[in-house]
Motif scaffolding. Structure first.
Motif, PDB file in Angstrom:
ATOM      1  N   ARG A 184       0.836  -1.198   0.000  1.00  0.00           N
ATOM      2  CA  ARG A 184       0.000   0.000   0.000  1.00  0.00           C
ATOM      3  C   ARG A 184       0.878   1.258   0.000  1.00  0.00           C
ATOM      4  O   ARG A 184       0.573   2.242  -0.680  1.00  0.00           O
ATOM      5  N   ASP A 185       1.960   1.226   0.779  1.00  0.00           N
ATOM      6  CA  ASP A 185       2.847   2.388   0.843  1.00  0.00           C
ATOM      7  C   ASP A 185       3.552   2.618  -0.490  1.00  0.00           C
ATOM      8  O   ASP A 185       3.785   3.767  -0.895  1.00  0.00           O
ATOM      9  N   ALA A 186       3.894   1.528  -1.178  1.00  0.00           N
ATOM     10  CA  ALA A 186       4.522   1.669  -2.500  1.00  0.00           C
ATOM     11  C   ALA A 186       3.567   2.346  -3.472  1.00  0.00           C
ATOM     12  O   ALA A 186       3.945   3.231  -4.247  1.00  0.00           O
ATOM     13  N   GLY A 216      -1.607  -5.470  -1.480  1.00  0.00           N
ATOM     14  CA  GLY A 216      -1.596  -4.104  -0.967  1.00  0.00           C
ATOM     15  C   GLY A 216      -1.542  -3.070  -2.070  1.00  0.00           C
ATOM     16  O   GLY A 216      -2.216  -2.031  -2.007  1.00  0.00           O
ATOM     17  N   ILE A 217      -0.754  -3.350  -3.106  1.00  0.00           N
ATOM     18  CA  ILE A 217      -0.670  -2.434  -4.252  1.00  0.00           C
ATOM     19  C   ILE A 217      -2.035  -2.306  -4.921  1.00  0.00           C
ATOM     20  O   ILE A 217      -2.517  -1.191  -5.192  1.00  0.00           O
ATOM     21  N   PRO A 288       9.074   4.328 -17.972  1.00  0.00           N
ATOM     22  CA  PRO A 288       8.230   4.203 -16.784  1.00  0.00           C
ATOM     23  C   PRO A 288       9.051   4.448 -15.514  1.00  0.00           C
ATOM     24  O   PRO A 288      10.234   4.124 -15.453  1.00  0.00           O
ATOM     25  N   ARG A 289       8.406   5.007 -14.501  1.00  0.00           N
ATOM     26  CA  ARG A 289       9.040   5.166 -13.198  1.00  0.00           C
ATOM     27  C   ARG A 289       9.061   3.791 -12.517  1.00  0.00           C
ATOM     28  O   ARG A 289       8.025   3.192 -12.296  1.00  0.00           O
ATOM     29  N   LEU A 290      10.246   3.302 -12.193  1.00  0.00           N
ATOM     30  CA  LEU A 290      10.390   1.987 -11.573  1.00  0.00           C
ATOM     31  C   LEU A 290      10.437   2.115 -10.054  1.00  0.00           C
ATOM     32  O   LEU A 290      11.087   3.015  -9.503  1.00  0.00           O
ATOM     33  N   LEU A 291       9.770   1.183  -9.386  1.00  0.00           N
ATOM     34  CA  LEU A 291       9.801   1.106  -7.930  1.00  0.00           C
ATOM     35  C   LEU A 291      10.000  -0.348  -7.539  1.00  0.00           C
ATOM     36  O   LEU A 291       9.266  -1.223  -8.010  1.00  0.00           O
ATOM     37  N   SER A 308      12.927   2.327  -3.841  1.00  0.00           N
ATOM     38  CA  SER A 308      12.624   0.976  -3.393  1.00  0.00           C
ATOM     39  C   SER A 308      12.100   0.980  -1.958  1.00  0.00           C
ATOM     40  O   SER A 308      12.408   1.880  -1.171  1.00  0.00           O
ATOM     41  N   VAL A 309      11.319  -0.057  -1.634  1.00  0.00           N
ATOM     42  CA  VAL A 309      10.859  -0.274  -0.262  1.00  0.00           C
ATOM     43  C   VAL A 309      11.977  -0.998   0.480  1.00  0.00           C
ATOM     44  O   VAL A 309      12.292  -2.150   0.161  1.00  0.00           O
TER      45      VAL A 309
END
Length: 344
Positions: A184-186, A216-217, A288-291, A308-309
């Motif tokens: 969820r935070d990501a 969560g995402i 694309p923005r990568l996470l 990154s998380v």
């Protein structure tokens, strides 16, 4: 006569009120104690058929019965703690293992490290081998469902599950982050940057960490009124994380315009995706923005572009030491944070 001393089948003194020792079995079979232990603990493939037959014959002749009380005592006195990691090629798992080793060494304990390569059969082999060595506890750093794991849970073997919860039994001891909240935070991180059009690349869904992260995402984007279409959740069955990321990016490129954001359930997946997107020669504004997830220790050196998380690697060692104590908590949830490496 009222005495309890008699003769064994080969004329040697035997004492009725004392159990036959494993040392006696080893001497009768003319093998090492470790070999007897492996046969008793279900690892006959670690010795020749002739040796296994000799050990089993000695066990039958002497009437040897392993003592569960004695075994438990020896486990409590053992200095050896096993860590069975799912994939030591993943820098995140290597970093956690290193943290555990440091914490164990500070307590006078010794780490035995194994790599199951995410394979149930290999995990079972290591579980049996470590049991034969009477380890104080076995730490499963990314467990998969397997028959011996189920059997050891049923017999109360000291097991600790790290990063992934125990397959099929959430009540087993667990150490890790709240992966659902991390997902969820990501999502919130990208949403705060105005990125609502995303895809998600992830590993196999036998991992509770992966399941919780993508759940969560999905929840967060749906709550924001920007649900992720089912076809935007991408994986490749049986592939390593680098390949999963590469193929996910290739799929998005083939479909036309890539999304504004690509969330990868591990940094290794993000590395693979970045490789394919770079090969495509996209203009800076079209990338694309990568996470990622994990924020493995190599990121500042090889991936300064990757937000990154972060999981708290150094905290895992102390948590494992706490968990293997007799009065340990059943669950230790560690704090995560998002490391923002977005371009200015």
């Amino acid at each position: 006569m009222t005495g309890k001393t008699g003769l064994s089948r080969r004329g040697r003194p035997a004492t009725a009120d004392r159990g036959v020792s494993i040392r006696a079995v080893a001497a009768r079979a003319q093998v090492s104690i470790a070999t007897v232990s492996r046969v008793v603990n279900g690892l006959p493939n670690m010795a020749s058929p002739e040796t296994v037959a000799r050990v089993r014959a000695a066990i039958a002749e002497l009437g040897y019965r392993p003592s569960s009380a004695g075994r438990s005592l020896r486990q409590r006195e053992s200095r050896l703690v096993a860590v069975i990691a799912a994939n030591l090629a993943n820098p995140a798992m290597t970093a956690i293992s290193a943290s555990v080793e440091v914490a164990l060494r500070s307590r006078g304990l010794v780490l035995a490290l194994c790599d199951s390569h995410d394979q149930a059969e290999l995990q079972d082999e290591y579980l049996l081998e470590m049991r034969a060595h009477l380890v104080r506890a076995t730490v499963l750093l990314g467990a998969v469902a397997s028959p011996k794991l189920v059997a050891m849970i049923e017999t109360g073997e000291p097991l600790v599950f790290v990063n992934r919860r125990c397959p099929g039994d959430d009540d087993q001891p667990f150490i890790g982050i709240d992966n659902r909240q991390a997902g969820r935070d990501a999502a919130a991180f990208l949403l705060a940057k105005g990125i609502r059009d995303v895809a998600v690349a992830h590993g196999h869904l036998a991992s509770s960490a992966t399941i919780d992260r993508i759940a969560g995402i999905g929840e967060a984007f749906a709550d924001a009124g920007a649900p992720v279409p089912p076809e935007r959740f991408l994986t490749t069955q049986g592939a390593e994380h680098l390949e999963i990321g590469y193929r996910a990016a290739d799929h998005l490129l083939a479909a036309g315009r890539p999304p504004a954001g690509l969330i990868c359930a591990s940094d290794m997946i993000a590395f693979g995706a970045h490789r394919r997107l770079t090969e495509a020669g996209l203009a800076p504004g079209a990338m694309p923005r990568l996470l990622g997830f994990d924020d493995n220790p190599l990121n500042p050196w090889v991936a300064p572009w990757l937000s990154s998380v972060r999981i708290p690697y150094q905290a895992y060692g102390d948590a494992v030491v706490r968990m293997i104590d007799a009065d340990a908590p059943r669950r230790i949830i560690l704090a995560h944070q998002i490391v923002d490496r977005s371009p200015p």
